[in-house]
Structures are given as C-alpha cells and as structure tokens.
Design an enzyme around this catalytic site. Structure first.
Site, PDB file in Angstrom:
ATOM      1  N   ASP A  17       6.361 -12.847  -7.185  1.00  0.00           N
ATOM      2  CA  ASP A  17       7.395 -12.983  -6.552  1.00  0.00           C
ATOM      3  C   ASP A  17       8.278 -14.238  -7.194  1.00  0.00           C
ATOM      4  O   ASP A  17       8.649 -15.191  -6.067  1.00  0.00           O
ATOM      5  CB  ASP A  17       7.430 -12.879  -5.145  1.00  0.00           C
ATOM      6  CG  ASP A  17       6.781 -11.637  -4.694  1.00  0.00           C
ATOM      7  OD1 ASP A  17       7.187 -10.508  -5.440  1.00  0.00           O
ATOM      8  OD2 ASP A  17       6.063 -11.591  -3.666  1.00  0.00           O
ATOM      9  N   ASP A  66       6.857  -2.537  -7.602  1.00  0.00           N
ATOM     10  CA  ASP A  66       7.089  -2.315  -6.312  1.00  0.00           C
ATOM     11  C   ASP A  66       8.764  -2.657  -6.091  1.00  0.00           C
ATOM     12  O   ASP A  66       8.953  -3.622  -5.582  1.00  0.00           O
ATOM     13  CB  ASP A  66       6.291  -3.552  -5.751  1.00  0.00           C
ATOM     14  CG  ASP A  66       6.546  -3.412  -4.159  1.00  0.00           C
ATOM     15  OD1 ASP A  66       6.526  -2.431  -3.365  1.00  0.00           O
ATOM     16  OD2 ASP A  66       6.780  -4.765  -3.282  1.00  0.00           O
ATOM     17  N   LYS A  68      10.203   0.245  -4.521  1.00  0.00           N
ATOM     18  CA  LYS A  68      10.436   0.753  -3.142  1.00  0.00           C
ATOM     19  C   LYS A  68      11.742   1.495  -3.308  1.00  0.00           C
ATOM     20  O   LYS A  68      12.689   1.445  -2.499  1.00  0.00           O
ATOM     21  CB  LYS A  68      10.686  -0.214  -1.944  1.00  0.00           C
ATOM     22  CG  LYS A  68       9.445  -0.924  -1.825  1.00  0.00           C
ATOM     23  CD  LYS A  68       9.556  -1.687  -0.558  1.00  0.00           C
ATOM     24  CE  LYS A  68       8.406  -2.726  -0.450  1.00  0.00           C
ATOM     25  NZ  LYS A  68       8.213  -3.892  -1.418  1.00  0.00           N
ATOM     26  N   PHE A  69      11.815   2.590  -4.089  1.00  0.00           N
ATOM     27  CA  PHE A  69      13.187   3.270  -4.406  1.00  0.00           C
ATOM     28  C   PHE A  69      13.462   4.281  -3.073  1.00  0.00           C
ATOM     29  O   PHE A  69      12.627   4.875  -2.515  1.00  0.00           O
ATOM     30  CB  PHE A  69      12.915   4.355  -5.576  1.00  0.00           C
ATOM     31  CG  PHE A  69      12.535   3.928  -6.745  1.00  0.00           C
ATOM     32  CD1 PHE A  69      13.551   2.610  -7.364  1.00  0.00           C
ATOM     33  CD2 PHE A  69      11.689   4.143  -7.564  1.00  0.00           C
ATOM     34  CE1 PHE A  69      13.263   2.283  -8.504  1.00  0.00           C
ATOM     35  CE2 PHE A  69      11.566   3.749  -8.918  1.00  0.00           C
ATOM     36  CZ  PHE A  69      12.244   2.573  -9.272  1.00  0.00           C
ATOM     37  N   ASP A  71      16.998   6.579  -1.768  1.00  0.00           N
ATOM     38  CA  ASP A  71      18.194   6.759  -1.929  1.00  0.00           C
ATOM     39  C   ASP A  71      17.996   8.380  -1.838  1.00  0.00           C
ATOM     40  O   ASP A  71      17.091   9.053  -1.621  1.00  0.00           O
ATOM     41  CB  ASP A  71      18.643   6.459  -3.372  1.00  0.00           C
ATOM     42  CG  ASP A  71      20.248   6.009  -3.290  1.00  0.00           C
ATOM     43  OD1 ASP A  71      20.916   6.950  -2.749  1.00  0.00           O
ATOM     44  OD2 ASP A  71      20.699   5.038  -3.890  1.00  0.00           O
ATOM     45  N   ASN A  74      18.278  12.865  -5.897  1.00  0.00           N
ATOM     46  CA  ASN A  74      18.353  13.017  -7.578  1.00  0.00           C
ATOM     47  C   ASN A  74      18.313  11.362  -8.191  1.00  0.00           C
ATOM     48  O   ASN A  74      17.670  11.225  -9.046  1.00  0.00           O
ATOM     49  CB  ASN A  74      19.761  13.598  -7.777  1.00  0.00           C
ATOM     50  CG  ASN A  74      20.183  13.569  -9.200  1.00  0.00           C
ATOM     51  OD1 ASN A  74      19.320  14.233  -9.940  1.00  0.00           O
ATOM     52  ND2 ASN A  74      21.091  12.911  -9.911  1.00  0.00           N
ATOM     53  N   THR A  75      19.048  10.721  -7.334  1.00  0.00           N
ATOM     54  CA  THR A  75      19.127   9.168  -7.605  1.00  0.00           C
ATOM     55  C   THR A  75      17.431   8.702  -7.639  1.00  0.00           C
ATOM     56  O   THR A  75      17.058   7.601  -8.594  1.00  0.00           O
ATOM     57  CB  THR A  75      19.654   8.276  -6.693  1.00  0.00           C
ATOM     58  OG1 THR A  75      21.053   8.787  -6.752  1.00  0.00           O
ATOM     59  CG2 THR A  75      19.682   6.915  -7.205  1.00  0.00           C
ATOM     60  N   THR A 125       5.484  -4.234   6.121  1.00  0.00           N
ATOM     61  CA  THR A 125       4.566  -5.248   7.015  1.00  0.00           C
ATOM     62  C   THR A 125       4.933  -6.447   7.815  1.00  0.00           C
ATOM     63  O   THR A 125       4.184  -6.927   8.397  1.00  0.00           O
ATOM     64  CB  THR A 125       3.300  -5.512   6.154  1.00  0.00           C
ATOM     65  OG1 THR A 125       3.752  -6.316   5.007  1.00  0.00           O
ATOM     66  CG2 THR A 125       2.547  -4.419   5.662  1.00  0.00           C
ATOM     67  N   GLN A 202       4.904 -12.355   7.665  1.00  0.00           N
ATOM     68  CA  GLN A 202       3.987 -11.093   7.960  1.00  0.00           C
ATOM     69  C   GLN A 202       3.375 -11.180   9.111  1.00  0.00           C
ATOM     70  O   GLN A 202       2.895 -12.047   9.782  1.00  0.00           O
ATOM     71  CB  GLN A 202       2.836 -11.173   6.770  1.00  0.00           C
ATOM     72  CG  GLN A 202       3.127 -11.140   5.637  1.00  0.00           C
ATOM     73  CD  GLN A 202       3.831  -9.780   5.032  1.00  0.00           C
ATOM     74  OE1 GLN A 202       4.056  -8.905   5.836  1.00  0.00           O
ATOM     75  NE2 GLN A 202       3.943  -9.506   3.659  1.00  0.00           N
ATOM     76  N   GLY A 222       0.192 -12.434  -2.316  1.00  0.00           N
ATOM     77  CA  GLY A 222       1.248 -13.313  -3.006  1.00  0.00           C
ATOM     78  C   GLY A 222       1.122 -14.734  -2.529  1.00  0.00           C
ATOM     79  O   GLY A 222       0.499 -15.398  -3.414  1.00  0.00           O
ATOM     80  N   ARG A 223       1.913 -15.272  -1.514  1.00  0.00           N
ATOM     81  CA  ARG A 223       1.861 -16.528  -1.220  1.00  0.00           C
ATOM     82  C   ARG A 223       0.462 -17.285  -1.097  1.00  0.00           C
ATOM     83  O   ARG A 223       0.471 -18.568  -1.602  1.00  0.00           O
ATOM     84  CB  ARG A 223       2.849 -16.855  -0.254  1.00  0.00           C
ATOM     85  CG  ARG A 223       4.173 -16.761  -0.227  1.00  0.00           C
ATOM     86  CD  ARG A 223       5.033 -16.485   0.935  1.00  0.00           C
ATOM     87  NE  ARG A 223       5.056 -15.083   1.442  1.00  0.00           N
ATOM     88  CZ  ARG A 223       5.711 -14.770   2.411  1.00  0.00           C
ATOM     89  NH1 ARG A 223       6.561 -15.334   2.969  1.00  0.00           N
ATOM     90  NH2 ARG A 223       5.536 -13.371   2.808  1.00  0.00           N
TER      91      ARG A 223
END
Length: 247
Positions: A17, A66, A68-69, A71, A74-75, A125, A202, A222-223
C-alpha cells in the site's frame, strides 16, 4: 529463531500500500525470498499505472489484485476481463454486486480458461456491528451477513471470499474446505496493545497463528510489515507464527 516452514510463505500476501513505485520496489527487494506473494490495491495500482503488477511478475511473485470491483454488471465484467489478461494469481469483486454479476464474472473466468482465483469481498474488516446497523438498519448479526454473502458467492461459482478471520471458521464449516478464505485484519502478537487490540483502523482482527487455526487459506498483512522498523524481521516473526500451526 524458530524454524520457518516453506509452506508458510504460500499463505501470506504482503500488502504493498504505497503511493509510488520506488517504495514498493524497495520493500520487495528488502524482503527478498522471505515473501513470494504480494497484494496490489487501489492506491498502489493507480499510483503506478498498473506497472507494479508487471514488476512483481518479473520478479517471479504471485499477485493478489485487490481492486474490489463494484459497479453494474457489464462494467464489472469489462474490468474483470482486464484483470484476467494480467494473469494475476487472484482478484476480487464485491459480493454486494449481487448473484447475477457474480455468476457472469465466474462464467467469464471459466470461458477464458483463466487460472486466476475469483474472490468476493463480503464485509470490509474495518467495519463492525454498529457500522452495519448504521448502514443497513439490519438486525442481522455481522457473521450472518458474511455467511449469506459467502453462500451467494459459492452458489454463483466464485472460488472464495474475503472476510475477517473471525468469520472464516463458520464459512469453512458451512461451505466446504475447498471454498477459499482470504483474510486481512491479521495482526501478529508483537503489534497488539495490552488489551490485545490493534491501534489502527482494523476492527475484526486475529493473530496469524489463530487465523490459520480457523481455516484461513490466505492472510493479508500490510502495516505490521510495511511500517515496521525492520520489515524483514517482522515478516520472519509472522512466518514463524504461521509455521507453528503448520509444522
């Protein structure tokens, strides 16, 4: 130092990130062979024009895209078609897109003969019970909502879901061991405060060892690594925690 099981490296994605390519490259180089899988999210994907994915593949690393689509059908399908072309190990869409979208994307993955895992995001989360009630005025428990979304994803042909480690055991028991669980919100023991809680945003967290015991397939960290004074040492400590369960 405790022994690290090589299989532990197949269970953890490090979240890159960052808002620039240089910092991401620096961490990947520093971690070296200790980490073989990375997560590329919205921040790093957009700030590197997607080139970070190509860089990781050049280094022989597996990528969890990652984005996270979320919409209209179709998009989302068109976005997923692009993700499939990237040959990533795994990518995700929101389960709240609904069964129709999940089915069509699952069929798209199948028709393209892609080996990428298609994962559905359930409840982020950083959200807790109060957040869910505020958003939906629902009296359902958070765990019930996660399980319902997971069931829809499974029935739609998705390979698995993103959830917190706290819901993973129930999902595995209800939907089968082969249904993949990907869990952020992982916080190793050395990062927790005296109350056993995390000082960041988190909410639904668990230690790496406990998460693996709950049946989590892939951890996203991550962190605890990227913000550590010594990222390599932190990564090794986490791998050791995972190894304790696997050995």
């Amino acid at each position: 130092m405790a022994k690290i099981d090589e299989k532990a490296k197949e269970r953890i994605f490090v979240a890159l990130d960052y808002n620039n390519m240089e910092d991401a490259k620096r961490l990947v180089k520093e971690l070296g062979d200790n980490i073989s899988m990375y997560k590329v999210g919205l921040e790093s994907y957009l700030n590197t024009d997607g080139k970070l994915v190509d860089y990781l593949h050049e280094k022989g690393k597996k990528v969890f895209l990652d984005l996270k689509f979320h919409d209209i059908t179709n998009t989302v399908k068109m976005a997923c078609a692009n993700a499939i072309k990237k040959n990533v190990f795994m990518f995700n869409i929101h389960c709240s897109n609904g069964s129709k979208t999940m089915r069509e994307v699952a069929e798209l993955v199948k028709e393209s003969k892609s080996e990428s895992l298609l994962i559905g995001v359930t409840i982020l989360t950083n959200l807790g019970e109060n957040d869910i009630f505020e958003m939906f005025k629902s009296k359902l428990k958070l765990e019930e909502i996660v399980l319902n979304l997971a069931t829809l994803a499974r029935n739609s042909g998705m390979h698995g879901i993103v959830c917190s480690p706290q819901e993973a055991k129930d999902v595995k028991e209800k939907l089968g061991k082969d249904f993949v669980t990907v869990c952020p919100g992982v916080r190793p023991k050395f990062t927790l405060n005296a109350d056993g809680k995390s000082d960041d945003d988190q909410t639904r967290i668990m230690t790496p060892a406990d998460a693996i015991r709950q049946g989590v397939d892939f951890l996203v960290v991550g962190r605890p690594i990227t913000k550590a004074e010594n990222p390599v040492e932190s990564a090794k400590l986490i791998l050791e925690e995972i190894s304790e369960v696997l050995i």
